[in-house]
Motif scaffolding. Structure first.
Motif, PDB file in Angstrom:
ATOM      1  N   LEU A 120      -7.329  -5.105  -3.118  1.00 11.39           N
ATOM      2  CA  LEU A 120      -7.393  -4.771  -1.693  1.00 11.39           C
ATOM      3  C   LEU A 120      -6.362  -3.676  -1.441  1.00 11.39           C
ATOM      4  N   ASN A 121      -6.846  -2.445  -1.475  1.00 10.02           N
ATOM      5  CA  ASN A 121      -5.940  -1.297  -1.382  1.00 10.02           C
ATOM      6  C   ASN A 121      -5.635  -0.951   0.082  1.00 10.02           C
ATOM      7  N   LYS A 122      -4.631  -0.139   0.268  1.00 12.10           N
ATOM      8  CA  LYS A 122      -4.157   0.258   1.600  1.00 12.10           C
ATOM      9  C   LYS A 122      -3.704  -0.978   2.382  1.00 12.10           C
ATOM     10  N   ALA A 123      -3.245  -1.989   1.646  1.00 17.94           N
ATOM     11  CA  ALA A 123      -2.760  -3.215   2.285  1.00 17.94           C
ATOM     12  C   ALA A 123      -1.588  -2.892   3.207  1.00 17.94           C
ATOM     13  N   ASP A 124      -0.915  -1.780   2.958  1.00 13.70           N
ATOM     14  CA  ASP A 124       0.193  -1.361   3.823  1.00 13.70           C
ATOM     15  C   ASP A 124      -0.271  -1.069   5.244  1.00 13.70           C
ATOM     16  N   MET A 125      -1.559  -0.745   5.408  1.00 14.29           N
ATOM     17  CA  MET A 125      -2.080  -0.411   6.740  1.00 14.29           C
ATOM     18  C   MET A 125      -2.819  -1.575   7.390  1.00 14.29           C
ATOM     19  N   ALA A 126      -3.042  -2.634   6.622  1.00 14.20           N
ATOM     20  CA  ALA A 126      -3.832  -3.763   7.122  1.00 14.20           C
ATOM     21  C   ALA A 126      -2.949  -4.843   7.734  1.00 14.20           C
ATOM     22  N   ALA A 158      -6.362  14.942 -13.092  1.00 11.65           N
ATOM     23  CA  ALA A 158      -7.289  15.777 -12.323  1.00 11.65           C
ATOM     24  C   ALA A 158      -8.487  14.957 -11.852  1.00 11.65           C
ATOM     25  N   LYS A 159      -8.862  15.210 -10.609  1.00 11.93           N
ATOM     26  CA  LYS A 159      -9.957  14.448 -10.011  1.00 11.93           C
ATOM     27  C   LYS A 159     -11.274  15.181 -10.256  1.00 11.93           C
ATOM     28  N   THR A 160     -12.266  14.446 -10.711  1.00 12.56           N
ATOM     29  CA  THR A 160     -13.587  15.075 -10.807  1.00 12.56           C
ATOM     30  C   THR A 160     -14.178  15.096  -9.409  1.00 12.56           C
ATOM     31  N   GLY A 219     -15.357   1.998  -6.934  1.00  8.71           N
ATOM     32  CA  GLY A 219     -15.242   1.878  -5.486  1.00  8.71           C
ATOM     33  C   GLY A 219     -15.925   3.018  -4.775  1.00  8.71           C
ATOM     34  N   ILE A 220     -16.043   2.872  -3.474  1.00  3.97           N
ATOM     35  CA  ILE A 220     -16.686   3.906  -2.662  1.00  3.97           C
ATOM     36  C   ILE A 220     -15.706   5.079  -2.480  1.00  3.97           C
ATOM     37  N   PRO A 221     -16.179   6.226  -2.044  1.00  2.00           N
ATOM     38  CA  PRO A 221     -15.284   7.368  -1.832  1.00  2.00           C
ATOM     39  C   PRO A 221     -14.159   7.038  -0.845  1.00  2.00           C
ATOM     40  N   ASN A 222     -12.999   7.614  -1.107  1.00  2.00           N
ATOM     41  CA  ASN A 222     -11.836   7.517  -0.221  1.00  2.00           C
ATOM     42  C   ASN A 222     -11.129   6.170  -0.172  1.00  2.00           C
ATOM     43  N   VAL A 223     -11.511   5.277  -1.031  1.00  2.00           N
ATOM     44  CA  VAL A 223     -10.875   3.960  -1.010  1.00  2.00           C
ATOM     45  C   VAL A 223      -9.527   3.993  -1.754  1.00  2.00           C
ATOM     46  N   GLY A 224      -9.293   5.096  -2.472  1.00  2.00           N
ATOM     47  CA  GLY A 224      -8.000   5.256  -3.148  1.00  2.00           C
ATOM     48  C   GLY A 224      -8.064   5.229  -4.670  1.00  2.00           C
ATOM     49  N   LYS A 225      -9.246   5.490  -5.224  1.00  2.00           N
ATOM     50  CA  LYS A 225      -9.424   5.413  -6.681  1.00  2.00           C
ATOM     51  C   LYS A 225      -8.486   6.387  -7.417  1.00  2.00           C
ATOM     52  N   SER A 226      -8.473   7.659  -6.992  1.00  2.00           N
ATOM     53  CA  SER A 226      -7.623   8.635  -7.707  1.00  2.00           C
ATOM     54  C   SER A 226      -6.159   8.325  -7.507  1.00  2.00           C
ATOM     55  N   THR A 227      -5.812   7.898  -6.304  1.00  2.00           N
ATOM     56  CA  THR A 227      -4.414   7.553  -6.045  1.00  2.00           C
ATOM     57  C   THR A 227      -3.972   6.440  -6.992  1.00  2.00           C
ATOM     58  N   LEU A 228      -4.840   5.449  -7.184  1.00  2.00           N
ATOM     59  CA  LEU A 228      -4.495   4.331  -8.069  1.00  2.00           C
ATOM     60  C   LEU A 228      -4.447   4.773  -9.536  1.00  2.00           C
ATOM     61  N   PRO A 255      -3.533  -7.806  -3.199  1.00  2.00           N
ATOM     62  CA  PRO A 255      -3.270  -6.749  -2.221  1.00  2.00           C
ATOM     63  C   PRO A 255      -2.402  -5.682  -2.887  1.00  2.00           C
ATOM     64  N   ILE A 256      -2.764  -4.415  -2.687  1.00  2.00           N
ATOM     65  CA  ILE A 256      -1.939  -3.346  -3.259  1.00  2.00           C
ATOM     66  C   ILE A 256      -1.816  -2.167  -2.290  1.00  2.00           C
ATOM     67  N   ASP A 257      -0.849  -1.333  -2.565  1.00  2.00           N
ATOM     68  CA  ASP A 257      -0.698  -0.060  -1.869  1.00  2.00           C
ATOM     69  C   ASP A 257      -0.538   0.979  -2.979  1.00  2.00           C
ATOM     70  N   ALA A 258      -1.644   1.627  -3.286  1.00  2.00           N
ATOM     71  CA  ALA A 258      -1.641   2.560  -4.427  1.00  2.00           C
ATOM     72  C   ALA A 258      -0.751   3.764  -4.152  1.00  2.00           C
ATOM     73  N   GLN A 259      -0.585   4.078  -2.872  1.00  2.00           N
ATOM     74  CA  GLN A 259       0.212   5.249  -2.537  1.00  2.00           C
ATOM     75  C   GLN A 259       1.689   5.037  -2.861  1.00  2.00           C
ATOM     76  N   SER A 260       2.230   3.898  -2.438  1.00  2.00           N
ATOM     77  CA  SER A 260       3.652   3.645  -2.709  1.00  2.00           C
ATOM     78  C   SER A 260       3.850   2.899  -4.022  1.00  2.00           C
TER      79      SER A 260
HETATM   80  P1  G4P Z   1     -10.827   8.218  -3.845  1.00  2.00           P
HETATM   81  O1  G4P Z   1     -10.342   8.739  -5.149  1.00  2.00           O
HETATM   82  O2  G4P Z   1     -11.285   6.800  -3.924  1.00  2.00           O
HETATM   83  O3  G4P Z   1     -11.850   9.084  -3.192  1.00  2.00           O
HETATM   84  O4  G4P Z   1      -9.577   8.159  -2.834  1.00  2.00           O
HETATM   85  P2  G4P Z   1      -8.178   8.932  -2.883  1.00  2.00           P
HETATM   86  O5  G4P Z   1      -7.341   8.423  -3.995  1.00  2.00           O
HETATM   87  O6  G4P Z   1      -8.418  10.387  -2.823  1.00  2.00           O
HETATM   88  O7  G4P Z   1      -7.521   8.422  -1.527  1.00  2.00           O
HETATM   89  C1  G4P Z   1      -8.077   8.710  -0.255  1.00  2.00           C
HETATM   90  C2  G4P Z   1      -6.973   8.742   0.775  1.00  2.00           C
HETATM   91  O8  G4P Z   1      -6.364   7.463   0.896  1.00  2.00           O
HETATM   92  C3  G4P Z   1      -5.849   9.704   0.438  1.00  2.00           C
HETATM   93  O9  G4P Z   1      -5.362  10.236   1.655  1.00  2.00           O
HETATM   94  C4  G4P Z   1      -4.797   8.781  -0.154  1.00  2.00           C
HETATM   95  O10 G4P Z   1      -3.495   9.312  -0.041  1.00  2.00           O
HETATM   96  C5  G4P Z   1      -4.957   7.564   0.723  1.00  2.00           C
HETATM   97  N1  G4P Z   1      -4.499   6.330   0.058  1.00  2.00           N
HETATM   98  C6  G4P Z   1      -4.864   5.869  -1.159  1.00  2.00           C
HETATM   99  N2  G4P Z   1      -4.296   4.690  -1.413  1.00  2.00           N
HETATM  100  C7  G4P Z   1      -3.553   4.370  -0.332  1.00  2.00           C
HETATM  101  C8  G4P Z   1      -2.725   3.234   0.016  1.00  2.00           C
HETATM  102  O11 G4P Z   1      -2.596   2.249  -0.711  1.00  2.00           O
HETATM  103  N3  G4P Z   1      -2.136   3.278   1.237  1.00  2.00           N
HETATM  104  C9  G4P Z   1      -2.300   4.311   2.098  1.00  2.00           C
HETATM  105  N4  G4P Z   1      -1.675   4.250   3.264  1.00  2.00           N
HETATM  106  N5  G4P Z   1      -3.063   5.384   1.799  1.00  2.00           N
HETATM  107  C10 G4P Z   1      -3.675   5.406   0.610  1.00  2.00           C
HETATM  108  P3  G4P Z   1      -5.779  11.638   2.185  1.00  2.00           P
HETATM  109  O12 G4P Z   1      -5.303  11.738   3.570  1.00  2.00           O
HETATM  110  O13 G4P Z   1      -7.213  11.889   1.918  1.00  2.00           O
HETATM  111  O14 G4P Z   1      -5.013  12.608   1.261  1.00  2.00           O
HETATM  112  P4  G4P Z   1      -3.414  12.759   1.167  1.00  2.00           P
HETATM  113  O15 G4P Z   1      -2.856  12.423   2.501  1.00  2.00           O
HETATM  114  O16 G4P Z   1      -2.962  11.838   0.109  1.00  2.00           O
HETATM  115  O17 G4P Z   1      -3.289  14.183   0.774  1.00  2.00           O
END
Ligand code: G4P
Length: 285
Positions: free
Chosen positions: A57-63, A147-149, A128-137, A84-89
């Motif tokens: 469960l990503n982006k748990a920091d925002m949930a 590099a992201k395809t 996962g679906i687009p934008n769910v945080g796959k590349s970030t993780l 629960p995870i926060d791939a960003q931090s």
């Molecule tokens: P994808 O590969 O699944 O398409 O997703 P991607 O990693 O590109 O992440 C989509 C957006 O979600 C990015 O923000 C990314 O920074 C953000 N994100 C990913 N994981 C987390 C998390 O755990 N917590 C939070 N708060 N955000 C997360 P973006 O605005 O599209 O780009 P950027 O701001 O990083 O440049």
């Protein structure tokens, strides 16, 4: 990137994920903690079959933390482990390898029983679906930038294994799957959280959805953010009040609804209204 999902693309995406499944021991199903059902591929059980699966469960920091707890219990009751995870931090990310190892324990026991002394690392794939945080993780697990395809099923490059510590390897290209479309509610939730791009749905409609949701589920946050004494039932009145509060007026002095919509969605996406969850196990349709 705006992805156009046509039936042919979906079939191809499914095929591509299933090809990758042959290479791995465990799949990481990445969901958005704020909307675990709406951010889930509708055919995921069919696509992954019996492959061991760890739900992240990503982006748990925002949930909403309390709601995330409910989801973890919900998945647990279905016999699935969800973390629960926060791939960003990076919060929670360290638990992933240990959980994956535990999931494939039996398979690796059998390998050892057959005389393989040093089994290979556990092999994993993120789906996962687009934008769910796959590349970030992927970057987080790799500890470097990968590099992201393109966000297009069918754009292939040579796949490589990324080492994650000594005991895990991750495919560097994730499985990209389509979200649910048939349900309007799902589309709005994905749009509110920015998972589908603003060009796809009418922004005012998305803001109407968001404001109705907040009025029902987080009225105090809404009132506090926009200095409202009470929250009007009428959605136009609510737009008007917020618009006047925030000075979103046209040169003629009328409320600029596009601007109100922009502000509200921006505020939600940047946590100005705090941590929000858009669905609970009980509200799930
Ligand atoms: P994808 O590969 O699944 O398409 O997703 P991607 O990693 O590109 O992440 C989509 C957006 O979600 C990015 O923000 C990314 O920074 C953000 N994100 C990913 N994981 C987390 C998390 O755990 N917590 C939070 N708060 N955000 C997360 P973006 O605005 O599209 O780009 P950027 O701001 O990083 O440049």
């Amino acid at each position: 990137t705006v992805i156009q999902w046509f039936p042919g693309h979906m079939a191809k995406a499914k095929r591509e994920v299933q090809e990758k499944l042959k290479l791995i021991d465990v799949a990481f199903e990445l969901l958005d903690a704020r909307l675990p059902m709406s951010s889930r591929n509708p055919m995921i059980d069919d696509i992954l079959g019996q492959k061991p699966r760890l739900i992240l469960l990503n982006k748990a920091d925002m949930a909403d933390e309390a709601v995330t707890e409910q989801w973890i219990r919900y998945f647990h009751d279905q016999g699935r482990l969800a973390l629960p995870i926060d791939a960003q931090s990076g919060t929670g990310v360290r638990q992933i390898a240990a959980a994956a190892k535990e999931m494939v324990k039996d398979k690796f026991e059998k390998m050892r029983a057959k005389g393989i002394k040093n089994p290979r690392p556990v092999r994993a794939l993120i789906v996962g679906i687009p934008n769910v945080g796959k590349s970030t993780l992927i970057n987080r697990l790799a500890g470097r930038h990968i590099a992201k395809t393109g966000d297009k099923p069918g754009v292939t490059k040579a796949q490589q294994w990324i080492k994650v510590g000594k005991e895990m390897e991750l495919l560097d290209t994730p499985g990209i799957l389509w979200p649910k479309f048939e349900d309007e509610d799902v589309g709005y939730k994905l749009a509110v959280t920015g998972a589908i791009k603003d060009e796809i749905l009418n922004l005012q409609d998305v803001a109407v959805y968001a404001l109705r949701f907040l009025s029902t589920h987080y009225p105090n946050r809404l009132a506090e953010r926009y200095g409202l004494d009470d929250i009007p039932d009428d959605i136009v009145a609510l737009f008007d009040t917020i618009g006047r509060r925030r000075g979103c007026l046209t040169s003629g002095g009328a409320v600029d609804y596009d601007k109100v919509a922009d502000i509200v969605l921006y505020d939600i996406r940047t946590e100005k209204l705090g941590r929000l969850s858009f669905e609970t196990p009980a509200s799930r349709t």
